[in-house]
Design an enzyme around this catalytic site. Structure first.
Site, PDB file in Angstrom:
ATOM      1  N   GLU A  12      11.683   2.668   1.366  1.00 15.85           N
ATOM      2  CA  GLU A  12      10.976   1.702   2.046  1.00 15.85           C
ATOM      3  C   GLU A  12      11.054   0.277   1.902  1.00 15.85           C
ATOM      4  O   GLU A  12      11.292  -0.596   2.637  1.00 15.85           O
ATOM      5  CB  GLU A  12       9.540   2.221   2.152  1.00 15.85           C
ATOM      6  CG  GLU A  12       9.433   3.387   2.636  1.00 15.85           C
ATOM      7  CD  GLU A  12       7.806   4.245   2.416  1.00 15.85           C
ATOM      8  OE1 GLU A  12       7.091   3.549   1.815  1.00 15.85           O
ATOM      9  OE2 GLU A  12       7.950   5.535   2.570  1.00 15.85           O
ATOM     10  N   GLU A  72      -0.083   4.469  -6.567  1.00 10.04           N
ATOM     11  CA  GLU A  72      -1.330   4.454  -7.328  1.00 10.04           C
ATOM     12  C   GLU A  72      -1.826   6.227  -7.312  1.00 10.04           C
ATOM     13  O   GLU A  72      -2.477   6.293  -8.069  1.00 10.04           O
ATOM     14  CB  GLU A  72      -2.287   3.548  -6.721  1.00 10.04           C
ATOM     15  CG  GLU A  72      -2.875   3.786  -5.419  1.00 10.04           C
ATOM     16  CD  GLU A  72      -1.980   3.861  -4.263  1.00 10.04           C
ATOM     17  OE1 GLU A  72      -0.919   3.193  -4.469  1.00 10.04           O
ATOM     18  OE2 GLU A  72      -2.093   4.729  -3.189  1.00 10.04           O
ATOM     19  N   VAL A  84       0.976  -1.145  -0.007  1.00 15.36           N
ATOM     20  CA  VAL A  84       0.035   0.008   0.021  1.00 15.36           C
ATOM     21  C   VAL A  84       0.852   1.345  -0.048  1.00 15.36           C
ATOM     22  O   VAL A  84       0.557   2.147  -0.678  1.00 15.36           O
ATOM     23  CB  VAL A  84      -0.907  -0.024   1.181  1.00 15.36           C
ATOM     24  CG1 VAL A  84      -1.548   1.330   1.484  1.00 15.36           C
ATOM     25  CG2 VAL A  84      -1.998  -1.290   1.196  1.00 15.36           C
ATOM     26  N   ASN A 124       4.306   6.456   5.198  1.00 17.71           N
ATOM     27  CA  ASN A 124       3.523   6.915   3.862  1.00 17.71           C
ATOM     28  C   ASN A 124       2.452   7.886   4.132  1.00 17.71           C
ATOM     29  O   ASN A 124       2.754   8.695   3.295  1.00 17.71           O
ATOM     30  CB  ASN A 124       2.858   5.454   3.495  1.00 17.71           C
ATOM     31  CG  ASN A 124       2.122   5.686   2.072  1.00 17.71           C
ATOM     32  OD1 ASN A 124       2.754   6.137   1.424  1.00 17.71           O
ATOM     33  ND2 ASN A 124       0.976   5.233   2.165  1.00 17.71           N
ATOM     34  N   THR A 174       4.733  11.423   4.982  1.00 16.53           N
ATOM     35  CA  THR A 174       5.928  11.920   3.890  1.00 16.53           C
ATOM     36  C   THR A 174       5.285  12.161   2.445  1.00 16.53           C
ATOM     37  O   THR A 174       5.420  13.050   1.820  1.00 16.53           O
ATOM     38  CB  THR A 174       7.026  10.849   3.609  1.00 16.53           C
ATOM     39  OG1 THR A 174       6.332   9.555   3.394  1.00 16.53           O
ATOM     40  CG2 THR A 174       7.855  10.540   4.886  1.00 16.53           C
ATOM     41  N   ASP A 175       4.066  11.272   2.131  1.00 15.10           N
ATOM     42  CA  ASP A 175       3.560  11.447   0.842  1.00 15.10           C
ATOM     43  C   ASP A 175       2.543  12.724   0.856  1.00 15.10           C
ATOM     44  O   ASP A 175       2.411  13.240  -0.200  1.00 15.10           O
ATOM     45  CB  ASP A 175       2.607  10.402   0.299  1.00 15.10           C
ATOM     46  CG  ASP A 175       3.571   9.228  -0.517  1.00 15.10           C
ATOM     47  OD1 ASP A 175       4.829   9.680  -0.321  1.00 15.10           O
ATOM     48  OD2 ASP A 175       3.245   8.184  -1.171  1.00 15.10           O
ATOM     49  N   ASP A 197       0.740  36.172 -34.358  1.00 14.56           N
ATOM     50  CA  ASP A 197       0.166  37.381 -35.314  1.00 14.56           C
ATOM     51  C   ASP A 197       0.763  38.517 -35.009  1.00 14.56           C
ATOM     52  O   ASP A 197       1.572  38.783 -33.888  1.00 14.56           O
ATOM     53  CB  ASP A 197      -1.273  37.762 -34.692  1.00 14.56           C
ATOM     54  CG  ASP A 197      -2.263  36.508 -35.155  1.00 14.56           C
ATOM     55  OD1 ASP A 197      -1.737  36.116 -36.103  1.00 14.56           O
ATOM     56  OD2 ASP A 197      -3.403  36.705 -34.626  1.00 14.56           O
ATOM     57  N   ASN A 230       9.587   5.609  -1.616  1.00 14.70           N
ATOM     58  CA  ASN A 230       9.167   4.357  -1.801  1.00 14.70           C
ATOM     59  C   ASN A 230       9.973   3.264  -1.977  1.00 14.70           C
ATOM     60  O   ASN A 230      10.131   2.345  -1.229  1.00 14.70           O
ATOM     61  CB  ASN A 230       7.942   4.293  -3.004  1.00 14.70           C
ATOM     62  CG  ASN A 230       6.791   4.996  -2.767  1.00 14.70           C
ATOM     63  OD1 ASN A 230       6.583   5.547  -1.622  1.00 14.70           O
ATOM     64  ND2 ASN A 230       5.892   4.974  -3.730  1.00 14.70           N
ATOM     65  N   ASP A 273      -8.792  30.452 -38.711  1.00 12.71           N
ATOM     66  CA  ASP A 273      -7.660  29.878 -37.949  1.00 12.71           C
ATOM     67  C   ASP A 273      -7.898  28.764 -37.453  1.00 12.71           C
ATOM     68  O   ASP A 273      -6.751  28.142 -36.891  1.00 12.71           O
ATOM     69  CB  ASP A 273      -7.078  31.169 -37.047  1.00 12.71           C
ATOM     70  CG  ASP A 273      -6.707  32.284 -37.338  1.00 12.71           C
ATOM     71  OD1 ASP A 273      -6.106  32.177 -38.759  1.00 12.71           O
ATOM     72  OD2 ASP A 273      -6.827  33.513 -37.222  1.00 12.71           O
ATOM     73  N   ASP A 324      -6.833  34.385 -34.373  1.00  8.94           N
ATOM     74  CA  ASP A 324      -8.043  34.883 -33.796  1.00  8.94           C
ATOM     75  C   ASP A 324      -9.204  34.667 -34.703  1.00  8.94           C
ATOM     76  O   ASP A 324     -10.566  34.867 -34.163  1.00  8.94           O
ATOM     77  CB  ASP A 324      -7.796  36.360 -33.450  1.00  8.94           C
ATOM     78  CG  ASP A 324      -7.022  37.060 -34.534  1.00  8.94           C
ATOM     79  OD1 ASP A 324      -7.326  36.442 -35.557  1.00  8.94           O
ATOM     80  OD2 ASP A 324      -6.490  38.349 -34.333  1.00  8.94           O
TER      81      ASP A 324
END
Ligand code: ATP
Length: 907
Positions: A708, A296, A291, A733, A736-737, A338, A705, A643, A639
């Site tokens: 870990e 993810e 996890v 997790n 820190t995340d 332009d 990660n 175009d 414009d």
């Protein structure tokens, strides 16, 4: 009965079979004034907003479900519950709380991303020009009500179902509704007969279709779901494209990493069990690691970074319409822009009027002309006729405050005419406009037909090469306005000379008609055998900020290219002043030259040409393709209606927010709210910053990660006990995340961000040593954790697990501080230059200390208070990560410096 809303309006649908006056009466509106405020309020209540329901953004519940429907989270919860039932209930509870907290962070991130996207979408909602209480106003299309009088012009998206009241060469592209790709000529007359398919209702304009040519006024007869589009659309999915290529790539990458992580976790489980660990604990450890280490959330966080970045870009006047362009802006290698209004100020001022003869002796300088030789004498007969043509063949309108509104070229002409005593409003009353052929960028001219008693005159105004060749005579004061001999080449040469001074030059001509032509008479039949009146040169100074922006572009390895509809000499002069070309006689490729070149020849030319002039919108697409064939990543502005294809072809299509058409905006991925070239360069800079920050986030999260995984995977191989409990892994997790990662979004642009070359669009996110960093620094972090563990065990420190737990958290904090820049040292950046990140790091530090030193948290987190030397060791081990990454950056700095030296020495 003035207040009674026209309830029958949306129920009787035979508007095309009824006369206009009958319908305006039924809607209680005076078509010259529009609705009054009280009528609008009442009708808004009755008919609601003029919008179609959209496939809405995700509901809160869908977001919550998204967080919990992740397979690994469900397995983790199940395993926690089983272990709780069998043993430690507190453990289970803590795991559940941490998972909930994690989900809450995920939820907030997704919600913020959705909000930011919705805010962007609201900003790009359509506008409509409407006549209300006698005033012409711009309003959001959703506030239109039946009875409103809408003004249409080429490029507008039709905002509601309209019964046309007035048209001038109005053509509408109805393919969105009928599938028919040929544009339809519209008129305001009642239709005969009873059966008319939608495509045959020529006096109606339907919501969702677009005006491609001409102009018109229409009465709103149906809004929202009552429109024809509402009937067929049902639910319209206007939601922004949710996934960017980067997100898709990250999601695919995440799946591969997930497989690898699952494999490693399985190994950890098996080895643990073989070593005699409790199988249930090993299941929880393995799943917690999965996890924590499966990335993810990467795509969701990247959305947040991109969407927040896009929202910030609005403050620099760049509105992102498609999220993927935020990530690709940094890859732009060529900006095709332009000229008028983007590189120049579009604040036109008439500078020189040439009439009578094409030589300088007969020029009339307006009193306000910037030239030192300005004279104030009244214009002679020829110049008066020239000014009359300029004021009549002109669509500027007088606002309530006395100023002129409309195209700056045209308002400049009405202003100069007024200074010479010719008020457009008075002239319009004396010479009412009966017919017109509006300006279009391909003909480069417009004509209007006026009548006074029996006299019918057509005035034509446009680019000199478009008008002068149609002239067979010239207006001569001596003969009382009778046509005289014309020296066409002398006039063209004079126009060129004015253009070479950077002036925008317009030619005016006229033609007497015996009687009023047929309304459907083509432009060609009106605009022939003309009598030239003269030329007007207008000054349009370059934007001062464009000069700096062009320089910045070049430093950033981006080539600025000017593509304009204006005269080659004007274009060259302005390009030279702005530094787009260095030589005053630089080559300019014209639209006519372009038609002579085949694609291979054009590919050779685009390498050196920086200025294109008198280019049709349709030709822009060839220029983009030729540049792309060289591997260039092209941003292109536009414009007009025509175009749109070039904007779609370009890698980044850029539309004008102020002066542009709805069609161009729809086709573009970026809208400039201030129509300013400098804003494009700022947007590129911002795009580079955002992409850098995405990379920083990925570098930080993936290295953590990897640390870990290394820690838990290597421990058994080194004959060490499992270093961390599931709670520790999940906690690391969580802290820190969450915050520190997101605070990286606030990281300011790196110094020299616009001095490095553009990133190749195909370059991997993990390029330039990122992979090596993730694996190497992750291994270092794991090594430090295990080293501390081994040392603590060997010296029989009972707190080894708390120490590993602390090094793993604080090591990541040291890492995030170190990776704030790819090259610059932290002390060069300054600790406080990203305060949110500093705050997040301090908060994480305090939370970690709390898990160690707050007594009631010890049994929950299975920690023990560390002694001062133990804490000092943990801090020192964590600091090693920072020192090593700083060394890595110093090495990268020296390599960069060496490569710039080599580049500088190169011949
Ligand atoms: P850019 O493409 O850089 O915006 P532009 O405004 O000159 O430049 P167009 O709008 O395509 O490009 O105009 C092309 C030419 O048509 C102009 O150079 C001018 O000579 C002529 N022109 C522009 N506006 C008008 C107008 N309102 N009436 C008549 N002629 C016009």
């Amino acid at each position: 009965m003035a207040n009674t809303p026209p309830s029958s309006s949306n129920t009787r649908k035979d508007w095309h079979l009824r006369e206009v006056h009958e319908l305006t009466q039924a809607h209680e509106v005076d078509p010259t004034q529009g609705l009054q405020d009280h009528q609008i309020a009442q009708r808004t209540l009755e008919f609601g907003a003029n919008e179609l329901p959209t496939a809405d953004s995700r509901s809160l519940w869908a977001l919550v479900w998204e967080q919990f429907s992740d397979f690994m989270i469900l397995v983790l919860l199940a395993a926690a519950v089983i272990s709780g039932v069998m043993g430690d209930l507190v453990d289970t509870l803590v795991i559940v709380v941490i998972v909930l907290l994690n989900a809450a962070i995920g939820l907030v991130q997704s919600w913020r991303a959705d909000q930011a996207l919705a805010a962007l979408q609201r900003l790009s909602e359509a506008q409509a020009t409407v006549l209300r209480s006698g005033q012409v106003q711009q309003v959001p299309a959703q506030v239109l009500v039946p009875g409103d009088i809408v003004l249409l012009e080429a490029g507008n998206q039709i905002p509601a179902d309209l019964r046309l009241i007035k048209t001038a060469q109005l053509k509408v592209d109805e393919s969105a509704l009928t599938g028919e790709s040929v544009t339809v000529d519209k008129h305001p007359h009642m239709l005969e007969g009873t059966e008319h398919a939608l495509g045959d209702r020529l006096n109606m304009a339907f919501k969702g279709t677009t005006a491609t040519h001409g102009r018109g006024h229409g009465l709103v007869v149906a809004t929202g779901m009552a429109t024809e589009l509402g009937k067929v659309a049902g639910l319209l999915d206007q939601s922004q494209q949710r996934s960017t290529p980067l997100q898709l790539r990250l999601a695919a990458f995440g799946k591969r990493v997930a497989l690898a992580v699952l494999g490693i976790c399985a190994v950890i489980f098996v080895v643990g069990v073989l070593r005699g660990e409790d199988p249930l604990l090993m299941v929880l450890t393995a799943i917690s690691l999965a996890v924590a280490a499966i990335p993810e959330a990467l795509p969701a966080v990247v959305t947040v970074l991109l969407a927040l970045g896009a929202r910030k870009m609005v403050s620099i006047n760049a509105l992102i319409r498609r999220l993927p362009s935020v990530e690709t802006l940094g890859s732009v290698t060529v900006i095709c822009s332009d000229k008028t209004g983007t590189l120049t100020q579009n604040r036109m001022q008439a500078q020189c009027l040439v009439a009578g003869q094409p030589d300088e002796a007969s020029d009339w300088m307006p009193p306000t002309a910037l030239s030192g030789t300005a004279q104030t004498a009244a214009p002679d007969a020829a110049h008066t006729e020239l000014l009359q043509a300029a004021a009549l063949c002109n669509d500027a309108t007088l606002a309530a405050d006395g100023s002129w509104r409309g195209d700056p070229t045209e308002t400049a002409l009405t202003e100069i005419a007024a200074q010479a005593g010719l008020m457009k409003t008075t002239l319009d009353a004396q010479w009412p406009r009966m017919l017109e052929h509006p300006f279009d960028a391909v003909r480069k001219r417009m004509s209007t037909i006026h009548q006074q008693a029996q006299e019918v005159v057509a005035y034509i105004k446009g680019a000199p090469e478009s008008v002068i060749p149609l002239c067979t005579s010239q207006w001569s004061a001596q003969s009382g306005g009778a046509p005289g001999h014309i020296n066409t080449s002398a006039w063209l040469a004079r126009a060129d000379a004015l253009a070479a001074q950077g002036l925008r030059v317009l030619a005016m001509a006229r033609r007497n008609h015996g009687s009023l032509p047929e309304p459907q008479a083509s432009a060609d039949t009106i605009e022939r055998d003309l009598c030239l009146i003269g030329l007007i040169g207008l000054i349009d100074p370059p934007r001062p900020e464009a000069l700096e922006a062009v320089r910045e572009c070049m430093q950033a390895g981006i080539t600025p290219v000017m593509i304009t509809g204006d005269h080659p000499a004007t274009a060259r002069a302005i390009a030279h002043r702005l530094g787009i070309v260095t030589e005053a006689d630089a080559e300019v490729l014209t639209g006519a030259d372009l038609t002579q070149l085949d694609d291979t020849a054009l590919m050779v030319k685009v390498r050196q040409v920086r200025v294109y002039a008198r280019v049709d919108p349709a030709q822009k697409i060839r220029i983009v393709q030729a540049l792309q064939a060289h591997g260039e990543f092209v941003a292109m502005t536009g414009d007009g209606v025509n175009d749109a294809p070039a904007l779609k072809q370009a890698d980044i299509g850029i539309a004008m927010g102020k002066g542009g058409t709805d069609v161009a905006r729809e086709a573009a991925s970026l809208v400039l709210l201030d129509d300013n070239f400098a804003t494009i360069v700022k947007a590129v800079r911002e795009g580079r910053r955002i992409y850098d920050n995405v990379r920083k986030f990925v570098r930080y999260a993936m290295t953590g990660n990897s640390g870990e995984i290394w820690t838990i995977f290597l421990a058994p191989l080194l004959m060490l006990p499992i270093p961390l409990l599931p709670i520790h892994i999940l906690w690391v997790n969580l802290v820190t995340d969450g915050l520190p990662g997101l605070a990286l979004a606030a990281e300011p642009a790196e110094r020299g961000i616009m001095q490095r070359p553009p990133r190749a669009p195909t370059e991997s996110l993990f390029a330039q040593g990122m992979w090596q960093h993730i694996l190497g620094v992750g291994l270092l972090l794991g090594g430090l954790c295990l080293g501390v563990q081994a040392w603590a065990l060997s010296t029989s420190h009972a707190h080894w697990q708390t120490m590993v737990f602390t090094v793993l958290t604080l090591g990541q904090m040291a890492h995030v501080l170190a990776i704030r820049s790819e090259t610059e040292a932290l002390w060069q950046q300054g600790l406080t230059s990203n305060r949110p990140l500093l705050g997040a790091v301090l908060l994480t530090f305090c939370l970690q200390m709390a898990t160690i030193y707050v007594p009631f948290l010890n049994p929950i987190f299975k920690t023990q208070p560390l002694s001062l030397p133990e804490l000092a060791l943990c801090l020192a081990a964590s600091a090693v990560v920072w020192v090593v990454v700083e060394i890595e950056k110093a090495w990268r700095r020296s390599r960069r410096a060496a490569s710039t030296d080599v580049a500088a020495d190169a011949p």
